[in-house]
Design an enzyme around this catalytic site. Structure first.
Site, PDB file in Angstrom:
ATOM      1  N   ASN A 284      -0.891   1.649 -14.584  1.00 26.96           N
ATOM      2  CA  ASN A 284      -2.129   0.923 -14.299  1.00 26.96           C
ATOM      3  C   ASN A 284      -3.002   1.133 -15.535  1.00 26.96           C
ATOM      4  OD1 ASN A 284      -1.313   0.180 -11.732  1.00 26.96           O
ATOM      5  ND2 ASN A 284      -2.196   1.997 -10.778  1.00 26.96           N
TER       6      ASN A 284
ATOM      7  N   GLU B 189      -0.031  -4.915  -7.855  1.00 26.35           N
ATOM      8  CA  GLU B 189      -1.207  -4.146  -7.444  1.00 26.35           C
ATOM      9  C   GLU B 189      -2.395  -4.389  -8.380  1.00 26.35           C
ATOM     10  OE1 GLU B 189       0.368  -0.125  -7.143  1.00 26.35           O
ATOM     11  OE2 GLU B 189       1.088  -0.542  -5.103  1.00 26.35           O
TER      12      GLU B 189
ATOM     13  N   ARG C 229       8.778  -3.183 -15.145  1.00 23.01           N
ATOM     14  CA  ARG C 229       8.969  -2.661 -13.783  1.00 23.01           C
ATOM     15  C   ARG C 229       9.166  -3.777 -12.752  1.00 23.01           C
ATOM     16  NH1 ARG C 229       4.839   0.661 -11.739  1.00 23.01           N
ATOM     17  NH2 ARG C 229       6.221   2.208 -10.835  1.00 23.01           N
TER      18      ARG C 229
ATOM     19  N   ARG D 114       7.626  -6.758   2.554  1.00 23.34           N
ATOM     20  CA  ARG D 114       7.476  -6.123   1.238  1.00 23.34           C
ATOM     21  C   ARG D 114       8.820  -5.618   0.702  1.00 23.34           C
ATOM     22  NH1 ARG D 114       3.258  -1.233  -0.314  1.00 23.34           N
ATOM     23  NH2 ARG D 114       4.541  -0.292  -1.957  1.00 23.34           N
TER      24      ARG D 114
ATOM     25  N   LYS E 225      12.463   0.904  -8.749  1.00 24.58           N
ATOM     26  CA  LYS E 225      12.282   2.085  -7.887  1.00 24.58           C
ATOM     27  C   LYS E 225      13.521   2.274  -7.013  1.00 24.58           C
ATOM     28  CE  LYS E 225       7.255   2.209  -7.642  1.00 24.58           C
ATOM     29  NZ  LYS E 225       6.056   2.489  -6.834  1.00 24.58           N
TER      30      LYS E 225
ATOM     31  N   ASP F 146       8.529   2.270  -1.578  1.00 19.91           N
ATOM     32  CA  ASP F 146       7.670   3.013  -2.498  1.00 19.91           C
ATOM     33  C   ASP F 146       7.860   4.524  -2.364  1.00 19.91           C
ATOM     34  OD1 ASP F 146       5.798   3.527  -4.367  1.00 19.91           O
ATOM     35  OD2 ASP F 146       4.081   2.814  -3.212  1.00 19.91           O
TER      36      ASP F 146
ATOM     37  N   GLU G  95       4.261  12.335  -4.611  1.00 17.39           N
ATOM     38  CA  GLU G  95       3.222  11.545  -3.947  1.00 17.39           C
ATOM     39  C   GLU G  95       3.393  11.503  -2.425  1.00 17.39           C
ATOM     40  OE1 GLU G  95       2.919   7.514  -5.316  1.00 17.39           O
ATOM     41  OE2 GLU G  95       1.327   7.027  -3.890  1.00 17.39           O
TER      42      GLU G  95
HETATM   43  O1  GCW Z   1       3.379   4.586  -5.251  1.00 16.73           O
HETATM   44  C1  GCW Z   1       2.437   3.683  -5.708  1.00 16.73           C
HETATM   45  C2  GCW Z   1       1.257   4.514  -6.031  1.00 16.73           C
HETATM   46  C3  GCW Z   1       0.360   3.939  -7.097  1.00 16.73           C
HETATM   47  C4  GCW Z   1       1.219   3.556  -8.298  1.00 16.73           C
HETATM   48  C5  GCW Z   1       2.262   2.548  -7.856  1.00 16.73           C
HETATM   49  C6  GCW Z   1       3.238   2.177  -8.969  1.00 16.73           C
HETATM   50  C7  GCW Z   1       0.649   3.656 -10.625  1.00 16.73           C
HETATM   51  O2  GCW Z   1       0.542   4.760  -4.845  1.00 16.73           O
HETATM   52  O3  GCW Z   1      -0.589   4.905  -7.426  1.00 16.73           O
HETATM   53  O4  GCW Z   1       0.458   3.065  -9.373  1.00 16.73           O
HETATM   54  O5  GCW Z   1       3.044   3.073  -6.813  1.00 16.73           O
HETATM   55  O6  GCW Z   1       4.365   2.651  -8.929  1.00 16.73           O
HETATM   56  O7  GCW Z   1       2.887   1.403  -9.842  1.00 16.73           O
END
Ligand code: GCW
Length: 674
Positions: free
Chosen positions: A191, A274, A307, A324, A348, A353, A381
């Protein structure tokens, strides 16, 4: 606060005792070597001196009968070769960085490397690309702080809006990374806020300072960049990737970066995700966007890590048709074959997530014509935020070993292709994208907040070097290095606490793959309906009769159809779907009977009580052995375990109470539910 009296992690001087007591030699000619290579060779000299000075050995010439000889050779083979003959070990490699990895291999094995029968072994990493992504902000962000999803204090790179003056700790960090084979680091948050965007331009000299601090240990620097940089930094009217002025802007920006940092690695991009800018705003797709950047960095042999974490984060919770989990595959699979050679699509490990349990992302097996990297999350996280002891090695190992196709899809040697093979370029298509992971360190004295979370960083390096390693064996390596004189009871206790800690965490948090149920925003602790009526697309759909997300082709979102056979069918039916993923794929009644023979609701009760009991035993085990480690480690771990127990009880009570109130089904064991 910057603590420069930091913990040595897996490289305390005592870990060098065996090597440092021997006669060591380096055979390499730095004259004429490129500066980056010369820097690593100088490091090797320093390392040999450091070990022998501390432990009574000697640095000798290559012809003075050394016990360990490190020799740079001309070869095209990756990794290093270790030959042990007549009591002497010779490590050879074609690059100084690989030679350094070979040196740390000997340190890790110590006696087993130096005093063992004759051998001739080659060691090469599964993939040439093993990277850590820091979500560090230069400025302290009002909501996310200095390190987004950071649980170990401030950034090792930045403090109060600028790059640190003293970067010695960054070099110490690079040393730890070299010891586990990690050789690329992206140094800022994906970000990219306004302050961080300037790293690409005005603050390039500061980035060059960070690169100089990482370079001596063979770690190359990458930067996260904003897709809108031509507009926000360059003042252009558009950032359209097909606009010639935009292409020129990026080309010039890249030229400047590589002039300042000749061994720079490349750019990481989070686009159209996001709130980050991306090609969609210009009517272009992600191949257009990534390829434009790829062209800008290609003259420098640079890489674009693009990404795949792209989804609608402003979804209407009432809309049951948007899923999602489908998003990354829907966006990226159709683009397979269109990405330039130096673009790596970074995926990912799961479709959502970084939850404690997710199926493996179907994107990883859907793009044979694309270099695909597996992205893991070392920072905890959603797995206890480094307050809970959760060793993630076993979770990553499951992903790495997972076979996306049936056993007829094989690699050389005839073994079925795994996710690790895909990332290493041994799957269909055979183009390596490698591995990336979100880092978990900060300026905390122990690097990782929880001292035991160091094991996760260690394991990320080791498992991506060799994905076939057993995670418990990797943990054992970490214990041996970090606590070199660990008595057997300490070793046993650390195994008892960590080996199954991932499953323990799963037991007391969101059940059966349903995910989330965390407090929105900071994501710590239980909040069962916290995300249920939000725009984020993370729902469990519990009602009085049942729970779970119908992702079948027959009656649900069709997500199961994104998998190859056999998984598309295995996941489609609740009878074949593995229990641990049942609620990810199916909406079932509370009375649905699992393969284990228990109903869903009874499973939830039993696992949550068991999870807390297991944490209570972890606390006891630590109390028994805490006197065997330094006081600061003992206290920090004890404090964190106390918080883990408190939090596990909270999770248990909220989740069991929620299921009891929704379902009206009592616990068959009559335990206390509220
Ligand atoms: O897991 C989420 C997180 C965000 C993160 C996003 C991502 C950097 O809550 O904080 O942003 O993924 O992977 O881009």
């Amino acid at each position: 606060m910057f603590d420069n009296d930091f913990h040595p992690a897996w490289l305390p001087d005592t870990a060098l005792r065996t090597v440092g007591s021997r006669r060591l030699a380096l055979a390499a000619d730095a004259a004429g070597a490129p500066p980056a290579d010369a820097a690593v060779l100088a490091t090797l000299e320093t390392e040999l001196g450091r070990a022998t000075t501390a432990h009574g050995g000697a640095v000798v010439g290559p012809d003075d009968s050394p016990d360990l000889l490190l020799r740079l050779t001309a070869s095209s083979a990756p990794g290093f070769r270790l030959v042990r003959h007549d009591g002497r070990v010779t490590v050879t490699a074609a690059s100084p960085t690989a030679l350094l990895h070979g040196y740390f291999h000997v340190v890790r094995l110590s006696v087993a490397a130096l005093d063992a029968p004759s051998t001739d072994e080659s060691h090469a990493p599964a993939s040439a690309l093993r990277m850590l992504d820091h979500w560090d902000n230069v400025d302290v962000h009002p909501v996310m702080g200095q390190v987004e999803r950071g649980y170990a204090g401030g950034s090792v790179f930045y403090d109060a809006g600028r790059v640190r003056t003293d970067l010695s700790r960054v070099t110490a960090y690079a040393r730890l990374l070299a010891a586990v084979g990690i050789d690329r680091v992206s140094i800022n948050n994906v970000n990219v806020h306004a302050r961080e965007a300037r790293l690409l331009t005005d603050d390039l000299p500061e980035v060059a300072r960070i690169a100089a601090a990482l370079r001596p240990y063979g770690v190359r620097t990458h930067l996260s960049v904003s897709f809108a940089a031509p507009t926000t930094l360059g003042g252009l009217p558009t950032s359209d990737p097909l606009d010639p002025a935009v292409r020129d802007w990026w080309r010039a920006a890249a030229d400047k970066v590589w002039t300042a940092i000749p061994d720079f690695g490349g750019f990481v991009v989070k686009a159209d995700s996001e709130g980050q800018p991306g090609p969609f705003a210009h009517g272009r797709d992600h191949a257009d966007g990534a390829n434009m950047l790829a062209a800008a960095v290609a003259p420098h042999e640079g890489l674009i890590h693009w990404r795949a974490f792209v989804y609608n984060h402003t979804q209407d919770w009432r809309d049951r048709s948007t899923d999602r989990a489908r998003a990354a595959h829907d966006h990226f699979a159709p683009l397979d074959g269109r990405f330039a050679d130096n673009v790596i699509v970074q995926v990912k490990h799961g479709p959502m997530d970084f939850q404690v349990r997710e199926p493996v992302s179907p994107v990883l097996s859907a793009m044979p014509g694309t270099r695909v990297a597996l992205e893991l999350q070392v920072t905890q996280e959603y797995t206890g935020q480094q307050r809970h002891a959760v060793y993630l090695g076993p979770a990553w190992s499951e992903v790495l070993r997972w076979q996306p196709w049936d056993s007829s899809t094989v690699r050389d040697g005839g073994t079925p292709v795994t996710v690790a093979d895909v990332a290493s370029g041994r799957g269909p298509g055979r183009r390596a994208g490698g591995f990336a992971a979100v880092a978990n360190v900060g300026d905390d004295r122990f690097w990782t907040g929880h001292p035991l979370a160091q094991a996760n960083l260690y394991a990320y390096g080791r498992l991506t070097w060799d994905p076939t390693l057993e995670p418990t064996a990797v943990l054992d390596e970490w214990v041996s290095l970090t606590f070199p004189d660990a008595p057997a009871e300490l070793r046993a206790a650390i195994h008892a606490i960590l080996d199954a800690s991932w499953q323990t965490y799963e037991l007391y948090t969101a059940p059966l793959g349903v995910g989330f149920m965390v407090r929105p925003g900071h994501h710590y602790g239980p909040d069962v309906d916290g995300y249920e009526y939000t725009p984020w697309g993370t729902y469990h759909f519990a009602d009085r009769d049942g729970i779970g997300v119908d992702r079948t082709r027959a009656t649900g979102t069709g997500y199961t159809g994104q998998y190859a056979a056999p998984w598309r069918d295995v996941y489609e039916s609740p009878t074949t779907c593995p229990d641990e993923l049942l609620l990810f794929f199916h909406h079932v009644p509370y009375g649905h009977v699992l393969h284990s023979g228990k109903s869903v609701v009874q499973h939830v009760y039993d696992t949550h009580f068991e999870g807390v009991e297991r944490v209570a035993r972890m606390v006891e085990r630590w109390d028994e052995v805490a006197h065997l480690v330094p006081d600061d480690v003992a206290h920090r771990v004890r404090d964190r375990l106390a918080e883990q127990l408190r939090s596990a009880v909270e999770w248990r009570d909220q989740i069991t109470t929620y299921f009891w109130r929704k379902s009206g089904v009592p616990d068959s064991n009559g335990r206390r539910i509220y």
